[in-house]
Design a protein around this motif. Sequence first.
Motif, PDB file in Angstrom:
ATOM      1  N   PHE A  60     -11.775  -7.440   5.238  1.00  0.00           N
ATOM      2  CA  PHE A  60     -10.423  -7.301   5.756  1.00  0.00           C
ATOM      3  C   PHE A  60     -10.391  -6.144   6.737  1.00  0.00           C
ATOM      4  N   GLU A  61      -9.394  -6.153   7.590  1.00  0.00           N
ATOM      5  CA  GLU A  61      -9.266  -5.117   8.611  1.00  0.00           C
ATOM      6  C   GLU A  61      -8.243  -4.051   8.265  1.00  0.00           C
ATOM      7  N   ASP A  62      -7.337  -4.349   7.337  1.00  0.00           N
ATOM      8  CA  ASP A  62      -6.299  -3.388   6.980  1.00  0.00           C
ATOM      9  C   ASP A  62      -6.013  -3.531   5.492  1.00  0.00           C
ATOM     10  N   LEU A  63      -6.374  -2.516   4.712  1.00  0.00           N
ATOM     11  CA  LEU A  63      -6.246  -2.580   3.260  1.00  0.00           C
ATOM     12  C   LEU A  63      -4.792  -2.734   2.819  1.00  0.00           C
ATOM     13  N   LYS A  64      -3.884  -2.038   3.471  1.00  0.00           N
ATOM     14  CA  LYS A  64      -2.471  -2.130   3.097  1.00  0.00           C
ATOM     15  C   LYS A  64      -1.970  -3.564   3.253  1.00  0.00           C
ATOM     16  N   THR A  65      -2.302  -4.209   4.362  1.00  0.00           N
ATOM     17  CA  THR A  65      -1.900  -5.592   4.604  1.00  0.00           C
ATOM     18  C   THR A  65      -2.572  -6.527   3.602  1.00  0.00           C
ATOM     19  N   TYR A  66      -3.852  -6.301   3.341  1.00  0.00           N
ATOM     20  CA  TYR A  66      -4.601  -7.124   2.390  1.00  0.00           C
ATOM     21  C   TYR A  66      -3.962  -7.047   1.004  1.00  0.00           C
ATOM     22  N   LYS A 112      -6.900  -4.940  -8.951  1.00  0.00           N
ATOM     23  CA  LYS A 112      -7.444  -3.869  -9.810  1.00  0.00           C
ATOM     24  C   LYS A 112      -8.723  -3.281  -9.217  1.00  0.00           C
ATOM     25  N   HIS A 113      -9.557  -4.130  -8.648  1.00  0.00           N
ATOM     26  CA  HIS A 113     -10.799  -3.650  -8.034  1.00  0.00           C
ATOM     27  C   HIS A 113     -10.492  -2.703  -6.866  1.00  0.00           C
ATOM     28  N   ARG A 114      -9.543  -3.078  -6.031  1.00  0.00           N
ATOM     29  CA  ARG A 114      -9.180  -2.219  -4.890  1.00  0.00           C
ATOM     30  C   ARG A 114      -8.574  -0.908  -5.383  1.00  0.00           C
ATOM     31  N   GLN A 115      -7.768  -0.954  -6.453  1.00  0.00           N
ATOM     32  CA  GLN A 115      -7.198   0.273  -7.012  1.00  0.00           C
ATOM     33  C   GLN A 115      -8.293   1.158  -7.587  1.00  0.00           C
ATOM     34  N   GLN A 116      -9.285   0.542  -8.222  1.00  0.00           N
ATOM     35  CA  GLN A 116     -10.416   1.303  -8.759  1.00  0.00           C
ATOM     36  C   GLN A 116     -11.144   2.035  -7.635  1.00  0.00           C
ATOM     37  N   ARG A 117     -11.384   1.350  -6.519  1.00  0.00           N
ATOM     38  CA  ARG A 117     -12.060   1.988  -5.386  1.00  0.00           C
ATOM     39  C   ARG A 117     -11.219   3.144  -4.841  1.00  0.00           C
ATOM     40  N   GLU A 118      -9.921   2.938  -4.732  1.00  0.00           N
ATOM     41  CA  GLU A 118      -9.049   4.008  -4.249  1.00  0.00           C
ATOM     42  C   GLU A 118      -9.109   5.204  -5.196  1.00  0.00           C
ATOM     43  N   ASP A 119      -9.071   4.943  -6.489  1.00  0.00           N
ATOM     44  CA  ASP A 119      -9.157   6.026  -7.472  1.00  0.00           C
ATOM     45  C   ASP A 119     -10.478   6.772  -7.351  1.00  0.00           C
ATOM     46  N   GLU A 120     -11.565   6.041  -7.103  1.00  0.00           N
ATOM     47  CA  GLU A 120     -12.876   6.677  -6.953  1.00  0.00           C
ATOM     48  C   GLU A 120     -12.916   7.566  -5.712  1.00  0.00           C
ATOM     49  N   VAL A 121     -12.381   7.065  -4.610  1.00  0.00           N
ATOM     50  CA  VAL A 121     -12.338   7.866  -3.376  1.00  0.00           C
ATOM     51  C   VAL A 121     -11.528   9.137  -3.623  1.00  0.00           C
ATOM     52  N   LEU A 122     -10.388   9.009  -4.258  1.00  0.00           N
ATOM     53  CA  LEU A 122      -9.553  10.178  -4.538  1.00  0.00           C
ATOM     54  C   LEU A 122     -10.262  11.173  -5.450  1.00  0.00           C
ATOM     55  N   ARG A 123     -10.990  10.678  -6.471  1.00  0.00           N
ATOM     56  CA  ARG A 123     -11.723  11.583  -7.375  1.00  0.00           C
ATOM     57  C   ARG A 123     -12.788  12.372  -6.625  1.00  0.00           C
ATOM     58  N   VAL A 124     -13.539  11.689  -5.762  1.00  0.00           N
ATOM     59  CA  VAL A 124     -14.585  12.394  -5.017  1.00  0.00           C
ATOM     60  C   VAL A 124     -13.961  13.376  -4.025  1.00  0.00           C
ATOM     61  N   LEU A 125     -12.901  12.978  -3.354  1.00  0.00           N
ATOM     62  CA  LEU A 125     -12.234  13.904  -2.436  1.00  0.00           C
ATOM     63  C   LEU A 125     -11.728  15.140  -3.178  1.00  0.00           C
ATOM     64  N   LYS A 175      -5.659   3.790   4.550  1.00  0.00           N
ATOM     65  CA  LYS A 175      -4.466   3.494   3.747  1.00  0.00           C
ATOM     66  C   LYS A 175      -3.876   4.792   3.200  1.00  0.00           C
ATOM     67  N   LEU A 176      -4.742   5.651   2.663  1.00  0.00           N
ATOM     68  CA  LEU A 176      -4.277   6.929   2.115  1.00  0.00           C
ATOM     69  C   LEU A 176      -3.681   7.809   3.209  1.00  0.00           C
ATOM     70  N   GLU A 177      -4.256   7.751   4.403  1.00  0.00           N
ATOM     71  CA  GLU A 177      -3.699   8.513   5.532  1.00  0.00           C
ATOM     72  C   GLU A 177      -2.311   7.983   5.880  1.00  0.00           C
ATOM     73  N   ASP A 178      -2.165   6.672   5.899  1.00  0.00           N
ATOM     74  CA  ASP A 178      -0.873   6.055   6.187  1.00  0.00           C
ATOM     75  C   ASP A 178       0.178   6.471   5.158  1.00  0.00           C
ATOM     76  N   GLU A 179      -0.254   6.721   3.932  1.00  0.00           N
ATOM     77  CA  GLU A 179       0.640   7.159   2.853  1.00  0.00           C
ATOM     78  C   GLU A 179       0.838   8.679   2.857  1.00  0.00           C
ATOM     79  N   GLY A 180       0.184   9.378   3.791  1.00  0.00           N
ATOM     80  CA  GLY A 180       0.313  10.829   3.870  1.00  0.00           C
ATOM     81  C   GLY A 180      -0.506  11.584   2.842  1.00  0.00           C
ATOM     82  N   ARG A 181      -1.540  10.941   2.298  1.00  0.00           N
ATOM     83  CA  ARG A 181      -2.333  11.552   1.236  1.00  0.00           C
ATOM     84  C   ARG A 181      -3.667  12.114   1.706  1.00  0.00           C
ATOM     85  N   THR A 182      -4.171  11.634   2.844  1.00  0.00           N
ATOM     86  CA  THR A 182      -5.419  12.162   3.402  1.00  0.00           C
ATOM     87  C   THR A 182      -5.194  12.533   4.858  1.00  0.00           C
TER      88      THR A 182
END
Length: 140
Positions: free
Chosen positions: A9-15, A51-64, A115-122
């Motif tokens: 996909f090209e845009d996670l938020k849209t996906y 759930k898989h996409r949320q898991q990946r987002e959670d992993e990125v946030l944990r490492v950041l 996606k996180l940048e669009d949400e103001g988180r990164t």
Amino acid sequence: MLGHGTSVFEDLKTYLSSLHRMRDRVASGRGYPGHGAVIENAGARITEYIKHRQQREDEVLRVLRYGKLDVAADESTPEHKQAWTPIELVKRIYQDVPESLHLPASHGVSQVLLKLEDEGRTVHDSDSGKWSLVSERSTL
């Protein structure tokens, strides 16, 4: 939604928005993907995708935040604060995946970061190509 394999996909938020809309409409009916076998419970499969996409987002946030995936439940202070390139994040998140697949995996990580940048988180430093949490902006 695919009968097998991974969606590109090209845009996670849209996906994700599309997955939520499909799940709301399908409930527990059959799904007929563009390729692969018929999916008997499309609603459950779509929920797995979400759930898989949320898991990946959670992993990125944990490492950041902590610099690692394995964070103790009582660990409230980040181990260190720094900015990361997508490929550096991939190397922490996908440690058990062959290195030859790290570059393709970085596309998904980049989508999470956008996606996180669009949400103001990164925030992204275009000079270094590194990303950090907004609260850690001073580390850039």
